[in-house]
Design a protein around this motif. Structure first.
Motif, PDB file in Angstrom:
ATOM      1  N   GLN A 108       0.747  -1.432  -0.005  1.00  0.00           N
ATOM      2  CA  GLN A 108      -0.089  -0.032  -0.036  1.00  0.00           C
ATOM      3  C   GLN A 108       0.756   1.267   0.021  1.00  0.00           C
ATOM      4  N   PHE A 109       1.907   1.296   0.602  1.00  0.00           N
ATOM      5  CA  PHE A 109       2.982   2.328   0.895  1.00  0.00           C
ATOM      6  C   PHE A 109       3.136   2.908  -0.531  1.00  0.00           C
ATOM      7  N   PRO A 110       3.557   2.702  -1.643  1.00  0.00           N
ATOM      8  CA  PRO A 110       3.704   3.374  -2.668  1.00  0.00           C
ATOM      9  C   PRO A 110       2.561   4.081  -3.327  1.00  0.00           C
ATOM     10  N   ASN A 111       1.287   3.663  -3.033  1.00  0.00           N
ATOM     11  CA  ASN A 111       0.184   4.420  -3.551  1.00  0.00           C
ATOM     12  C   ASN A 111      -0.111   5.364  -2.672  1.00  0.00           C
ATOM     13  N   TRP A 112       0.106   5.135  -1.221  1.00  0.00           N
ATOM     14  CA  TRP A 112      -0.231   6.421  -0.445  1.00  0.00           C
ATOM     15  C   TRP A 112       0.630   7.733  -0.691  1.00  0.00           C
ATOM     16  N   SER A 113       2.017   7.096  -1.015  1.00  0.00           N
ATOM     17  CA  SER A 113       3.057   8.053  -1.430  1.00  0.00           C
ATOM     18  C   SER A 113       2.739   9.058  -2.685  1.00  0.00           C
ATOM     19  N   THR A 114       1.915   8.488  -3.588  1.00  0.00           N
ATOM     20  CA  THR A 114       1.826   8.999  -4.752  1.00  0.00           C
ATOM     21  C   THR A 114       0.949  10.439  -4.224  1.00  0.00           C
ATOM     22  N   HIS A 115       0.088  10.135  -3.273  1.00  0.00           N
ATOM     23  CA  HIS A 115      -0.843  11.157  -3.093  1.00  0.00           C
ATOM     24  C   HIS A 115      -0.351  12.689  -2.239  1.00  0.00           C
ATOM     25  N   ASN A 175       5.724  16.770  -3.468  1.00  0.00           N
ATOM     26  CA  ASN A 175       7.082  16.620  -3.209  1.00  0.00           C
ATOM     27  C   ASN A 175       7.193  17.375  -1.755  1.00  0.00           C
ATOM     28  N   ASP A 176       7.882  17.124  -0.886  1.00  0.00           N
ATOM     29  CA  ASP A 176       8.177  17.615   0.283  1.00  0.00           C
ATOM     30  C   ASP A 176       6.943  17.630   1.093  1.00  0.00           C
ATOM     31  N   GLY A 177       5.982  16.621   0.671  1.00  0.00           N
ATOM     32  CA  GLY A 177       4.630  16.448   1.697  1.00  0.00           C
ATOM     33  C   GLY A 177       5.102  15.367   2.612  1.00  0.00           C
ATOM     34  N   ILE A 178       4.354  15.443   3.785  1.00  0.00           N
ATOM     35  CA  ILE A 178       4.818  14.730   5.061  1.00  0.00           C
ATOM     36  C   ILE A 178       3.476  13.874   5.128  1.00  0.00           C
ATOM     37  N   LEU A 179       3.697  12.291   5.397  1.00  0.00           N
ATOM     38  CA  LEU A 179       2.539  11.468   5.758  1.00  0.00           C
ATOM     39  C   LEU A 179       2.832  11.050   7.233  1.00  0.00           C
ATOM     40  N   GLN A 180       1.893  11.401   8.107  1.00  0.00           N
ATOM     41  CA  GLN A 180       1.850  10.823   9.322  1.00  0.00           C
ATOM     42  C   GLN A 180       1.349   9.369   9.270  1.00  0.00           C
ATOM     43  N   LEU A 181       2.348   8.400   9.345  1.00  0.00           N
ATOM     44  CA  LEU A 181       1.929   7.119   9.163  1.00  0.00           C
ATOM     45  C   LEU A 181       1.520   6.376  10.291  1.00  0.00           C
ATOM     46  N   PHE A 182       2.116   6.202  11.402  1.00  0.00           N
ATOM     47  CA  PHE A 182       1.683   5.554  12.591  1.00  0.00           C
ATOM     48  C   PHE A 182       1.537   6.620  13.841  1.00  0.00           C
ATOM     49  N   TYR A 183       0.648   6.215  14.642  1.00  0.00           N
ATOM     50  CA  TYR A 183       0.469   6.665  16.087  1.00  0.00           C
ATOM     51  C   TYR A 183       0.849   5.860  16.949  1.00  0.00           C
ATOM     52  N   LEU A 184       2.026   6.045  17.872  1.00  0.00           N
ATOM     53  CA  LEU A 184       2.641   4.989  18.767  1.00  0.00           C
ATOM     54  C   LEU A 184       2.142   5.347  20.207  1.00  0.00           C
ATOM     55  N   GLY A 191      12.432   9.415  -0.156  1.00  0.00           N
ATOM     56  CA  GLY A 191      11.812  10.004   1.214  1.00  0.00           C
ATOM     57  C   GLY A 191      12.290   9.546   2.445  1.00  0.00           C
ATOM     58  N   THR A 192      12.529  10.384   3.346  1.00  0.00           N
ATOM     59  CA  THR A 192      12.754   9.972   4.845  1.00  0.00           C
ATOM     60  C   THR A 192      11.713   9.710   5.467  1.00  0.00           C
ATOM     61  N   LEU A 193      12.256   8.673   6.654  1.00  0.00           N
ATOM     62  CA  LEU A 193      11.563   8.396   7.755  1.00  0.00           C
ATOM     63  C   LEU A 193      11.863   9.072   9.115  1.00  0.00           C
ATOM     64  N   ASP A 194      11.002   9.714   9.818  1.00  0.00           N
ATOM     65  CA  ASP A 194      11.515  10.166  11.056  1.00  0.00           C
ATOM     66  C   ASP A 194      10.540   9.605  12.081  1.00  0.00           C
ATOM     67  N   LEU A 195      11.007   9.647  13.514  1.00  0.00           N
ATOM     68  CA  LEU A 195      10.116   9.525  14.742  1.00  0.00           C
ATOM     69  C   LEU A 195      10.124  10.581  15.709  1.00  0.00           C
ATOM     70  N   VAL A 196       9.000  10.945  15.948  1.00  0.00           N
ATOM     71  CA  VAL A 196       9.070  12.041  16.942  1.00  0.00           C
ATOM     72  C   VAL A 196       8.379  11.756  18.088  1.00  0.00           C
ATOM     73  N   PHE A 197       8.757  12.365  19.370  1.00  0.00           N
ATOM     74  CA  PHE A 197       8.318  11.783  20.711  1.00  0.00           C
ATOM     75  C   PHE A 197       7.571  13.184  21.223  1.00  0.00           C
ATOM     76  N   LEU A 212       6.744   9.565  11.082  1.00  0.00           N
ATOM     77  CA  LEU A 212       6.682  10.495   9.687  1.00  0.00           C
ATOM     78  C   LEU A 212       7.366  10.149   8.597  1.00  0.00           C
ATOM     79  N   TYR A 213       6.868  10.308   7.351  1.00  0.00           N
ATOM     80  CA  TYR A 213       7.469  10.009   5.998  1.00  0.00           C
ATOM     81  C   TYR A 213       7.230  11.436   5.163  1.00  0.00           C
TER      82      TYR A 213
END
Length: 267
Positions: free
Chosen positions: A185-192, A195-204, A240-246, A262-263
């Motif tokens: 699924q991820f490639p489709n989500w990223s197409t939406h 550029n420089d857009g951010i996807l909040q992927l998981f809430y932990l 794209g980069t993956l980051d983790l924010v606390f 965050l992606y």
């Protein structure tokens, strides 16, 4: 049975059970076009209060649009300090409309702490101003696992999935793992994303620094090494980069933290 055939959660949350303001302040929402999920609608309301240009709510819950109409009306007609009570008091009315509130909810103090739009009058006024423009917030019934069917090729500066991906195990096919579904699924989500857009992927929830290396939660979203491996099978680091924010936990427990994955799309 495919994803579209699964029975889905049709209750609504009266308010968020996440610390939304904890991660949304990391998203630089001023002037941005945002896609998010619904239920409590607080992701959408916080985005508007933080300066989002437009917000589209995409949710498989058929009750989201009806709940949004009710809650938005209450925001426009009630003072900030009275909103919590007003929303809770509408439970019998909403049940008459076929909309059931989830029993998962915080008290007034914790709810206000998790929502930027409830923390000061300036933010609340900005949200009300935005809600007076009908083009600011739109509701689309649809499935994030079949996003193209609902929104076509539309792109967004920010996408927020809240904690929806905790349901990967439920939505996956019997012959695949949750990580297979994420990989597919991820490639489709990223197409939406722009550029420089951010996807909040998981809430932990209740996630600590040490859980990065030694996850002790059974939820699929907490094993970050497997999450990263699944994404990198189709999306290289240069894309794209993956980051983790606390940030402070939604529970308000001293010293406890939640986190968000965050992606950021680079090309």
């Amino acid at each position: 049975m495919g994803i579209s055939d699964k029975k889905v959660y049709q209750e609504v949350y009266p308010f968020t059970t996440e610390n939304i303001q904890g991660y949304m302040k990391e998203l630089d929402l001023e002037g941005k076009n945002v896609l998010t999920v619904g239920s409590s609608l607080d992701q959408a309301y916080n985005a508007l209060a933080l300066g989002a240009n437009t917000v589209r709510v995409l949710d498989i819950n058929a009750n989201t649009k009806k709940y949004c109409a009710m809650k938005s009306k209450l925001i426009l007609s009630h003072a900030r300090k009275d909103l919590y009570r007003a929303v809770m008091s509408k439970r019998p009315f909403m049940e008459e409309q076929g909309v059931t509130y989830s029993n998962e909810q915080f008290n007034k103090t914790r709810t206000e702490a998790c929502n930027y739009y409830l923390q000061n009058q300036k933010a609340y006024n900005r949200l009300r101003q935005r809600l007076n423009n009908p083009e600011s917030l739109t509701i689309t019934e649809g499935n994030i696992f079949r996003m193209d069917e609902a929104i076509g090729e539309e792109k967004f500066d920010r996408i927020c999935f809240s904690n929806v991906l905790q349901m990967l195990d439920y939505f996956k096919d019997k012959k695949e793992t949750a990580y297979d579904l994420l990989e597919a699924q991820f490639p489709n989500w990223s197409t939406h994303l722009t550029n420089d857009g951010i996807l909040q992927l998981f809430y932990l929830y209740s996630f600590r620094q040490k859980d990065i290396m030694t996850p002790d939660n059974k939820n699929v979203g907490y094993d970050l090494s497997k999450v990263v491996k699944s994404i990198r099978k189709t999306t290289p680091a240069e894309a794209g980069t993956l980051d983790l924010v606390f940030f402070d936990s939604c529970t308000g427990t001293l010293g406890s933290t939640d986190a968000a994955v965050l992606y950021t799309k680079r090309r």
